[in-house]
Design a protein around this motif. Structure first.
Motif, PDB file in Angstrom:
ATOM      1  N   LEU A 300      30.528 -10.397  45.343  1.00  0.00           N
ATOM      2  CA  LEU A 300      31.124 -10.043  46.626  1.00  0.00           C
ATOM      3  C   LEU A 300      32.389  -9.208  46.442  1.00  0.00           C
ATOM      4  CD1 LEU A 300      30.685 -13.430  48.543  1.00  0.00           C
ATOM      5  CD2 LEU A 300      29.427 -11.298  48.929  1.00  0.00           C
ATOM      6  N   LEU A 301      33.220  -9.588  45.461  1.00  0.00           N
ATOM      7  CA  LEU A 301      34.436  -8.824  45.200  1.00  0.00           C
ATOM      8  C   LEU A 301      34.110  -7.424  44.691  1.00  0.00           C
ATOM      9  CD1 LEU A 301      36.786 -11.467  43.495  1.00  0.00           C
ATOM     10  CD2 LEU A 301      37.089 -10.385  45.726  1.00  0.00           C
ATOM     11  N   ALA A 302      33.075  -7.331  43.875  1.00  0.00           N
ATOM     12  CA  ALA A 302      32.716  -6.036  43.298  1.00  0.00           C
ATOM     13  C   ALA A 302      32.343  -5.023  44.366  1.00  0.00           C
ATOM     14  CB  ALA A 302      31.562  -6.213  42.306  1.00  0.00           C
ATOM     15  N   LEU A 307      33.666  -3.503  40.217  1.00  0.00           N
ATOM     16  CA  LEU A 307      33.338  -4.564  39.268  1.00  0.00           C
ATOM     17  C   LEU A 307      34.455  -4.812  38.263  1.00  0.00           C
ATOM     18  CD1 LEU A 307      31.262  -6.585  38.328  1.00  0.00           C
ATOM     19  CD2 LEU A 307      30.150  -4.791  36.984  1.00  0.00           C
ATOM     20  N   ALA A 308      35.158  -3.756  37.849  1.00  0.00           N
ATOM     21  CA  ALA A 308      36.231  -3.934  36.867  1.00  0.00           C
ATOM     22  C   ALA A 308      37.335  -4.830  37.416  1.00  0.00           C
ATOM     23  CB  ALA A 308      36.798  -2.578  36.463  1.00  0.00           C
ATOM     24  N   VAL A 309      37.734  -4.603  38.659  1.00  0.00           N
ATOM     25  CA  VAL A 309      38.776  -5.431  39.274  1.00  0.00           C
ATOM     26  C   VAL A 309      38.252  -6.845  39.511  1.00  0.00           C
ATOM     27  CG1 VAL A 309      40.272  -5.711  41.283  1.00  0.00           C
ATOM     28  CG2 VAL A 309      39.855  -3.429  40.336  1.00  0.00           C
ATOM     29  N   ALA A 310      37.008  -6.956  39.938  1.00  0.00           N
ATOM     30  CA  ALA A 310      36.430  -8.277  40.199  1.00  0.00           C
ATOM     31  C   ALA A 310      36.401  -9.119  38.935  1.00  0.00           C
ATOM     32  CB  ALA A 310      35.027  -8.124  40.774  1.00  0.00           C
ATOM     33  N   LEU A 311      36.080  -8.488  37.809  1.00  0.00           N
ATOM     34  CA  LEU A 311      36.014  -9.231  36.550  1.00  0.00           C
ATOM     35  C   LEU A 311      37.395  -9.561  35.987  1.00  0.00           C
ATOM     36  CD1 LEU A 311      33.005  -7.553  34.718  1.00  0.00           C
ATOM     37  CD2 LEU A 311      33.155  -9.901  35.573  1.00  0.00           C
ATOM     38  N   SER A 312      38.446  -9.088  36.637  1.00  0.00           N
ATOM     39  CA  SER A 312      39.796  -9.488  36.252  1.00  0.00           C
ATOM     40  C   SER A 312      40.141 -10.864  36.790  1.00  0.00           C
ATOM     41  CB  SER A 312      40.824  -8.465  36.762  1.00  0.00           C
ATOM     42  OG  SER A 312      40.566  -7.179  36.235  1.00  0.00           O
ATOM     43  N   LEU A 313      39.408 -11.319  37.812  1.00  0.00           N
ATOM     44  CA  LEU A 313      39.689 -12.625  38.404  1.00  0.00           C
ATOM     45  C   LEU A 313      39.578 -13.761  37.385  1.00  0.00           C
ATOM     46  CD1 LEU A 313      40.323 -14.421  40.827  1.00  0.00           C
ATOM     47  CD2 LEU A 313      37.891 -14.339  41.454  1.00  0.00           C
ATOM     48  N   PRO A 314      38.532 -13.815  36.534  1.00  0.00           N
ATOM     49  CA  PRO A 314      38.479 -14.888  35.539  1.00  0.00           C
ATOM     50  C   PRO A 314      39.695 -14.909  34.619  1.00  0.00           C
ATOM     51  CG  PRO A 314      36.347 -13.814  35.698  1.00  0.00           C
ATOM     52  CD  PRO A 314      37.299 -12.999  36.517  1.00  0.00           C
ATOM     53  N   ALA A 315      40.234 -13.735  34.263  1.00  0.00           N
ATOM     54  CA  ALA A 315      41.424 -13.685  33.407  1.00  0.00           C
ATOM     55  C   ALA A 315      42.613 -14.340  34.101  1.00  0.00           C
ATOM     56  CB  ALA A 315      41.745 -12.244  33.031  1.00  0.00           C
ATOM     57  N   VAL A 316      42.728 -14.108  35.408  1.00  0.00           N
ATOM     58  CA  VAL A 316      43.825 -14.708  36.175  1.00  0.00           C
ATOM     59  C   VAL A 316      43.642 -16.221  36.270  1.00  0.00           C
ATOM     60  CG1 VAL A 316      44.954 -14.790  38.425  1.00  0.00           C
ATOM     61  CG2 VAL A 316      44.202 -12.590  37.484  1.00  0.00           C
ATOM     62  N   LEU A 317      42.423 -16.667  36.546  1.00  0.00           N
ATOM     63  CA  LEU A 317      42.160 -18.106  36.649  1.00  0.00           C
ATOM     64  C   LEU A 317      42.417 -18.818  35.321  1.00  0.00           C
ATOM     65  CD1 LEU A 317      38.927 -18.206  38.849  1.00  0.00           C
ATOM     66  CD2 LEU A 317      41.265 -18.771  39.522  1.00  0.00           C
ATOM     67  N   LEU A 318      42.086 -18.165  34.219  1.00  0.00           N
ATOM     68  CA  LEU A 318      42.350 -18.774  32.920  1.00  0.00           C
ATOM     69  C   LEU A 318      43.844 -18.979  32.694  1.00  0.00           C
ATOM     70  CD1 LEU A 318      39.702 -16.836  30.822  1.00  0.00           C
ATOM     71  CD2 LEU A 318      39.746 -19.310  31.169  1.00  0.00           C
ATOM     72  N   LEU A 319      44.656 -18.084  33.227  1.00  0.00           N
ATOM     73  CA  LEU A 319      46.109 -18.251  33.105  1.00  0.00           C
ATOM     74  C   LEU A 319      46.609 -19.460  33.890  1.00  0.00           C
ATOM     75  CD1 LEU A 319      47.410 -14.565  33.334  1.00  0.00           C
ATOM     76  CD2 LEU A 319      47.288 -16.021  31.300  1.00  0.00           C
ATOM     77  N   LEU A 320      45.884 -19.837  34.946  1.00  0.00           N
ATOM     78  CA  LEU A 320      46.289 -21.007  35.732  1.00  0.00           C
ATOM     79  C   LEU A 320      46.189 -22.300  34.937  1.00  0.00           C
ATOM     80  CD1 LEU A 320      44.683 -20.309  39.241  1.00  0.00           C
ATOM     81  CD2 LEU A 320      47.073 -20.036  38.544  1.00  0.00           C
ATOM     82  N   ILE A 321      45.413 -22.275  33.852  1.00  0.00           N
ATOM     83  CA  ILE A 321      45.286 -23.480  33.028  1.00  0.00           C
ATOM     84  C   ILE A 321      46.615 -23.824  32.357  1.00  0.00           C
ATOM     85  CG2 ILE A 321      44.109 -24.456  31.001  1.00  0.00           C
ATOM     86  CD1 ILE A 321      41.662 -22.874  31.764  1.00  0.00           C
ATOM     87  N   VAL A 322      47.469 -22.824  32.146  1.00  0.00           N
ATOM     88  CA  VAL A 322      48.774 -23.073  31.511  1.00  0.00           C
ATOM     89  C   VAL A 322      49.607 -24.053  32.336  1.00  0.00           C
ATOM     90  CG1 VAL A 322      50.918 -22.039  30.708  1.00  0.00           C
ATOM     91  CG2 VAL A 322      48.744 -20.879  30.288  1.00  0.00           C
TER      92      VAL A 322
END
Length: 338
Positions: A300-302, A307-322
């Motif tokens: 949906l985001l893509a 698609l490049a921006v949409a696939l940046s979302l997992p990188a941001v969510l992974l940072l939330l684990i900190v």
């Protein structure tokens, strides 16, 4: 399966439920190849998914108990064997396809082999002791019951969000990395699947080596450290100017996320005063929400931002684990609190 399994475990123990679910998997597998219409296929897949979900919770319940008995981290290695199983299953499927075997023949042989492994592997499962909740620490025991329950709920929510973020990234790679590599990096249809393969290989290596890292640095410290590695890998995969660097990024991502879910399951299963199967079912539910929701959300985001921006979302969510790992570290756990 997430809801009823804790009650099944409470009634018959995780060992008994594992045996029953594993046998059901072996029965369902060949039946899938002979489904006669859409309704029968849907029904069998529903049953198949239920049995796999049941195994997911009960096997991790046993894993938490085994790790507790050893007194050292082993959960990452157990998940590493699972990753090896995925690779072996894919290899066997490829061999069967090249040999021209029919799905019915392939699934029947696979079910027979798995049944033999089930009979051999379930002989040494732990009994009811595996399903007993961890005792509260002295500080927790001094709290009134409502306060203890409130603390356990918030802890499980934090751990569940960690699983959500990690599995969201895994789901994104499984379903969208090939599309991204083909459409953006110009990879051929034969090369595009290597993104998911690189992630899977990195995950397998990370899990097989992860217990030593966890033993040295502690669980919550490993959580935030590996989440930074995973986020960096996902960012490299999306921003890489060449195909080779993108594949390297997916491999780094797999290496980073390798231990996150095993650690989350250990922390959940050792929540003081909560039965391991119940705690694991709650965390697994949130984790599966990330795994199954990720492909749709990315798609949906893509459509809106690319698609490049949409696939940046997992990188941001992974940072939330900190920050989540810091919150978890402040909770009073029955397991390693570091």
């Amino acid at each position: 399966a997430m809801r009823p399994v804790p009650y099944l475990v409470d009634r018959w123990t995780s060992a008994v439920v594992i045996r029953a679910a594993a046998i059901a998997v072996c029965v369902c597998l060949p039946l899938l190849s002979v489904a006669w219409d859409l309704v029968s296929l849907f029904s069998l897949l529903l049953l198949f998914g239920f049995t796999l979900g049941t195994l997911d919770i009960t096997m991790n319940t046993q894993g938490v108990a085994v790790e507790r008995a050893y007194g050292r981290p082993v959960m990452s290695g157990l998940h590493g064997v699972y990753s090896l199983g995925v690779l072996v299953g894919a290899l066997c499927g490829s061999i069967a396809a090249h040999a021209g075997a029919s799905p019915a023949t392939h699934f029947l042989i696979a079910a027979a082999c798995l049944a033999g492994l089930v009979l051999a592997g379930t002989r040494w499962l732990l009994g009811q002791m595996a399903d007993v909740a961890t005792e509260a620490s002295s500080d927790e025991a001094a709290q009134d019951p409502p306060t203890q329950r409130h603390g356990a709920r918030w802890l499980l929510l934090s751990v569940g969000l960690v699983a959500f973020c990690s599995l969201f990234a895994e789901g994104a790679v499984d379903d969208w990395s090939g599309v991204y590599l083909h459409e953006v990096q110009g990879a051929s249809f034969g090369v595009a699947p290597l993104g998911a393969a690189a992630c899977g290989a990195g995950m397998t290596v990370g899990r097989l080596c992860g217990d030593r890292v966890i033993a040295r640095y502690g669980r919550t410290s490993t959580l935030w450290g590996t989440s930074l590695v995973a986020s960096a890998g996902m960012s490299l995969a999306v921003l890489a100017p060449t195909l080779g660097l993108a594949l390297l990024g997916y491999g780094i991502l797999g290496l980073g996320v390798a231990t996150i879910v095993p650690i989350a399951f250990t922390l959940a299963g050792n929540t003081a005063g909560v039965a391991p199967a119940l705690a694991l079912s709650r965390v697994t539910t949130l984790g599966y929400a990330g795994l199954f929701g990720s492909p749709t959300i990315i798609g949906l985001l893509a459509h809106g931002v690319g698609l490049a921006v949409a696939l940046s979302l997992p990188a941001v969510l992974l940072l939330l684990i900190v920050p989540l790992s810091r919150i978890i570290a402040r909770q009073r756990l029955g397991a390693d609190p570091r």
